[in-house]
Design a protein around this motif. Sequence first.
Motif, PDB file in Angstrom:
ATOM      1  N   ILE A 120       0.848  -1.199   0.000  1.00 45.49           N
ATOM      2  CA  ILE A 120       0.000   0.000   0.000  1.00 45.49           C
ATOM      3  C   ILE A 120       0.880   1.244   0.000  1.00 45.49           C
ATOM      4  CG2 ILE A 120      -1.616   1.379   1.380  1.00 45.49           C
ATOM      5  CD1 ILE A 120      -2.908  -1.310   2.258  1.00 45.49           C
ATOM      6  N   SER A 121       1.887   1.265   0.873  1.00 44.45           N
ATOM      7  CA  SER A 121       2.781   2.423   0.953  1.00 44.45           C
ATOM      8  C   SER A 121       3.539   2.621  -0.357  1.00 44.45           C
ATOM      9  CB  SER A 121       3.762   2.255   2.112  1.00 44.45           C
ATOM     10  OG  SER A 121       3.072   2.199   3.338  1.00 44.45           O
ATOM     11  N   LEU A 122       3.988   1.529  -0.960  1.00 48.10           N
ATOM     12  CA  LEU A 122       4.698   1.621  -2.233  1.00 48.10           C
ATOM     13  C   LEU A 122       3.795   2.186  -3.321  1.00 48.10           C
ATOM     14  CD1 LEU A 122       7.188   1.016  -4.011  1.00 48.10           C
ATOM     15  CD2 LEU A 122       6.234  -1.282  -4.358  1.00 48.10           C
ATOM     16  N   SER A 123       2.572   1.694  -3.398  1.00 47.67           N
ATOM     17  CA  SER A 123       1.660   2.184  -4.440  1.00 47.67           C
ATOM     18  C   SER A 123       1.325   3.655  -4.227  1.00 47.67           C
ATOM     19  CB  SER A 123       0.392   1.331  -4.510  1.00 47.67           C
ATOM     20  OG  SER A 123      -0.385   1.484  -3.357  1.00 47.67           O
ATOM     21  N   LEU A 124       1.166   4.069  -2.978  1.00 52.32           N
ATOM     22  CA  LEU A 124       0.885   5.482  -2.713  1.00 52.32           C
ATOM     23  C   LEU A 124       2.113   6.353  -2.993  1.00 52.32           C
ATOM     24  CD1 LEU A 124      -1.329   5.176   0.484  1.00 52.32           C
ATOM     25  CD2 LEU A 124      -2.060   5.698  -1.850  1.00 52.32           C
ATOM     26  N   TRP A 125       3.298   5.825  -2.699  1.00 47.84           N
ATOM     27  CA  TRP A 125       4.519   6.586  -2.985  1.00 47.84           C
ATOM     28  C   TRP A 125       4.704   6.774  -4.493  1.00 47.84           C
ATOM     29  CZ3 TRP A 125       9.679   4.406  -4.321  1.00 47.84           C
ATOM     30  CH2 TRP A 125      10.658   5.403  -4.418  1.00 47.84           C
ATOM     31  N   THR A 127       2.482   6.886  -6.723  1.00 53.87           N
ATOM     32  CA  THR A 127       1.396   7.638  -7.346  1.00 53.87           C
ATOM     33  C   THR A 127       1.193   8.994  -6.667  1.00 53.87           C
ATOM     34  OG1 THR A 127      -0.218   6.462  -5.982  1.00 53.87           O
ATOM     35  CG2 THR A 127       0.189   5.578  -8.189  1.00 53.87           C
ATOM     36  N   VAL A 128       0.693   8.988  -5.465  1.00 51.19           N
ATOM     37  CA  VAL A 128       0.279  10.226  -4.802  1.00 51.19           C
ATOM     38  C   VAL A 128       1.457  11.086  -4.356  1.00 51.19           C
ATOM     39  CG1 VAL A 128      -1.028  11.166  -2.864  1.00 51.19           C
ATOM     40  CG2 VAL A 128      -1.863   9.148  -4.070  1.00 51.19           C
ATOM     41  N   SER A 129       2.454  10.518  -3.729  1.00 48.77           N
ATOM     42  CA  SER A 129       3.523  11.352  -3.166  1.00 48.77           C
ATOM     43  C   SER A 129       4.819  11.337  -3.971  1.00 48.77           C
ATOM     44  CB  SER A 129       3.788  10.955  -1.705  1.00 48.77           C
ATOM     45  OG  SER A 129       4.219   9.630  -1.610  1.00 48.77           O
ATOM     46  N   TRP A 130       4.793  10.789  -5.176  1.00 44.19           N
ATOM     47  CA  TRP A 130       5.998  10.708  -6.005  1.00 44.19           C
ATOM     48  C   TRP A 130       6.592  12.089  -6.292  1.00 44.19           C
ATOM     49  CZ3 TRP A 130       9.430   7.252  -7.340  1.00 44.19           C
ATOM     50  CH2 TRP A 130      10.287   7.518  -8.405  1.00 44.19           C
ATOM     51  N   ALA A 131       5.764  13.078  -6.520  1.00 42.63           N
ATOM     52  CA  ALA A 131       6.238  14.405  -6.921  1.00 42.63           C
ATOM     53  C   ALA A 131       6.695  15.258  -5.738  1.00 42.63           C
ATOM     54  CB  ALA A 131       5.148  15.131  -7.699  1.00 42.63           C
ATOM     55  N   SER A 132       6.656  14.734  -4.544  1.00 44.96           N
ATOM     56  CA  SER A 132       7.097  15.508  -3.373  1.00 44.96           C
ATOM     57  C   SER A 132       8.549  15.923  -3.569  1.00 44.96           C
ATOM     58  CB  SER A 132       6.979  14.683  -2.093  1.00 44.96           C
ATOM     59  OG  SER A 132       5.644  14.362  -1.845  1.00 44.96           O
ATOM     60  N   ASP A 133       8.810  17.192  -3.330  1.00 46.19           N
ATOM     61  CA  ASP A 133      10.161  17.709  -3.526  1.00 46.19           C
ATOM     62  C   ASP A 133      10.534  18.575  -2.343  1.00 46.19           C
ATOM     63  OD1 ASP A 133      12.569  18.203  -4.821  1.00 46.19           O
ATOM     64  OD2 ASP A 133      11.776  19.976  -5.832  1.00 46.19           O
ATOM     65  N   PRO A 134      11.543  18.206  -1.600  1.00 44.96           N
ATOM     66  CA  PRO A 134      12.397  17.042  -1.742  1.00 44.96           C
ATOM     67  C   PRO A 134      11.635  15.752  -1.394  1.00 44.96           C
ATOM     68  CG  PRO A 134      13.031  18.267   0.215  1.00 44.96           C
ATOM     69  CD  PRO A 134      11.942  19.046  -0.470  1.00 44.96           C
ATOM     70  N   TYR A 135      12.192  14.642  -1.845  1.00 49.28           N
ATOM     71  CA  TYR A 135      11.503  13.343  -1.751  1.00 49.28           C
ATOM     72  C   TYR A 135      11.073  12.987  -0.331  1.00 49.28           C
ATOM     73  CZ  TYR A 135      15.570  11.046   0.281  1.00 49.28           C
ATOM     74  OH  TYR A 135      16.572  10.680   1.124  1.00 49.28           O
ATOM     75  N   TYR A 136      11.806  13.449   0.671  1.00 50.44           N
ATOM     76  CA  TYR A 136      11.497  13.037   2.041  1.00 50.44           C
ATOM     77  C   TYR A 136      10.274  13.759   2.609  1.00 50.44           C
ATOM     78  CZ  TYR A 136      14.651  17.026   2.754  1.00 50.44           C
ATOM     79  OH  TYR A 136      15.271  18.234   2.685  1.00 50.44           O
ATOM     80  N   GLY A 138       7.445  13.349   1.173  1.00 43.90           N
ATOM     81  CA  GLY A 138       6.407  12.355   0.921  1.00 43.90           C
ATOM     82  C   GLY A 138       6.505  11.246   1.954  1.00 43.90           C
ATOM     83  N   ASN A 139       5.556  11.187   2.863  1.00 44.73           N
ATOM     84  CA  ASN A 139       5.657  10.233   3.979  1.00 44.73           C
ATOM     85  C   ASN A 139       5.466   8.784   3.577  1.00 44.73           C
ATOM     86  OD1 ASN A 139       2.912  10.282   3.523  1.00 44.73           O
ATOM     87  ND2 ASN A 139       2.347  10.700   5.629  1.00 44.73           N
ATOM     88  N   LEU A 144       6.926   2.929   3.849  1.00 48.06           N
ATOM     89  CA  LEU A 144       7.443   1.753   3.149  1.00 48.06           C
ATOM     90  C   LEU A 144       8.666   1.192   3.868  1.00 48.06           C
ATOM     91  CD1 LEU A 144       7.618  -0.195   0.738  1.00 48.06           C
ATOM     92  CD2 LEU A 144       8.791   1.628  -0.522  1.00 48.06           C
ATOM     93  N   MET A 145       9.581   2.060   4.253  1.00 49.23           N
ATOM     94  CA  MET A 145      10.795   1.608   4.952  1.00 49.23           C
ATOM     95  C   MET A 145      10.461   1.099   6.360  1.00 49.23           C
ATOM     96  SD  MET A 145      13.224   1.834   2.852  1.00 49.23           S
ATOM     97  CE  MET A 145      12.162   1.564   1.460  1.00 49.23           C
ATOM     98  N   ALA A 146       9.466   1.694   6.996  1.00 50.30           N
ATOM     99  CA  ALA A 146       9.086   1.258   8.351  1.00 50.30           C
ATOM    100  C   ALA A 146       8.494  -0.148   8.351  1.00 50.30           C
ATOM    101  CB  ALA A 146       8.096   2.248   8.962  1.00 50.30           C
ATOM    102  N   TRP A 147       7.867  -0.542   7.255  1.00 54.11           N
ATOM    103  CA  TRP A 147       7.296  -1.886   7.174  1.00 54.11           C
ATOM    104  C   TRP A 147       8.364  -2.959   7.035  1.00 54.11           C
ATOM    105  CZ3 TRP A 147       2.754  -2.800   8.915  1.00 54.11           C
ATOM    106  CH2 TRP A 147       1.744  -1.862   8.800  1.00 54.11           C
ATOM    107  N   THR A 148       9.531  -2.605   6.505  1.00 52.32           N
ATOM    108  CA  THR A 148      10.566  -3.590   6.204  1.00 52.32           C
ATOM    109  C   THR A 148      10.982  -4.447   7.406  1.00 52.32           C
ATOM    110  OG1 THR A 148      11.328  -2.189   4.395  1.00 52.32           O
ATOM    111  CG2 THR A 148      12.847  -3.890   5.157  1.00 52.32           C
ATOM    112  N   PRO A 149      11.281  -3.868   8.585  1.00 51.25           N
ATOM    113  CA  PRO A 149      11.656  -4.735   9.713  1.00 51.25           C
ATOM    114  C   PRO A 149      10.547  -5.699  10.130  1.00 51.25           C
ATOM    115  CG  PRO A 149      12.099  -2.424  10.235  1.00 51.25           C
ATOM    116  CD  PRO A 149      11.382  -2.457   8.918  1.00 51.25           C
ATOM    117  N   LEU A 150       9.299  -5.276   9.966  1.00 47.26           N
ATOM    118  CA  LEU A 150       8.190  -6.160  10.333  1.00 47.26           C
ATOM    119  C   LEU A 150       7.990  -7.270   9.304  1.00 47.26           C
ATOM    120  CD1 LEU A 150       5.657  -3.548  11.735  1.00 47.26           C
ATOM    121  CD2 LEU A 150       7.201  -5.048  12.997  1.00 47.26           C
TER     122      LEU A 150
END
Length: 176
Positions: A120-125, A127-136, A138-139, A144-150
């Motif tokens: 879900i986070s990847l698809s939203l990144w 699409t919706v938050s891809w154009a965030s500038d600077p990239y960070y 876009g939450n 997406l990275m927070a899900w990785t350890p889980l």
Amino acid sequence: MTHGMRTDTHSPRFGNGGGRRDSAARYALLPLRIFLGVTFIYAGLDKLTDSAFMKDSGAGSIGDMMRAVRDSSAIPALVDLSLKSPAGFGYAIAFGELAVGIGTLLGLFARLAALGGALISLSLWLTVSWASDPYYYGNDLAYLMAWTPLILAGAPLLSLDAALRSRRRQRSGGYE
């Protein structure tokens, strides 16, 4: 005299099963699980209870939001797919967020729930938050990275997965 090589990777535990550092390490993912679980439940409920969001068009609608980000997204075809049925896509995201949040919070199918949250986070990144500038700004990338350890560790403590694993172990005589 022969010398053996130690093969254990953990320090021996004395008395109560380890010190504070060991205990903190065992519970390290719990705050992340709680945060992501509560956040995704809230996000899903927020979408489901917002009458404007689940519409094909209009102020605050999923349809207008997807049309607004289409040309700036990394994968416009993904946005086009959502625009075939904006309300259906909105419901899919909302119910997906609820399932992921509940699974994560309860620790039920925790790795699968985390994978769902990451997708879900990847698809939203993308699409919706891809154009965030600077990239960070876009939450979705941070989620997406927070899900990785889980995804990697699951929910080894204070979870239904752990309770089910313990129950299976008891039924099989201590062997899993």
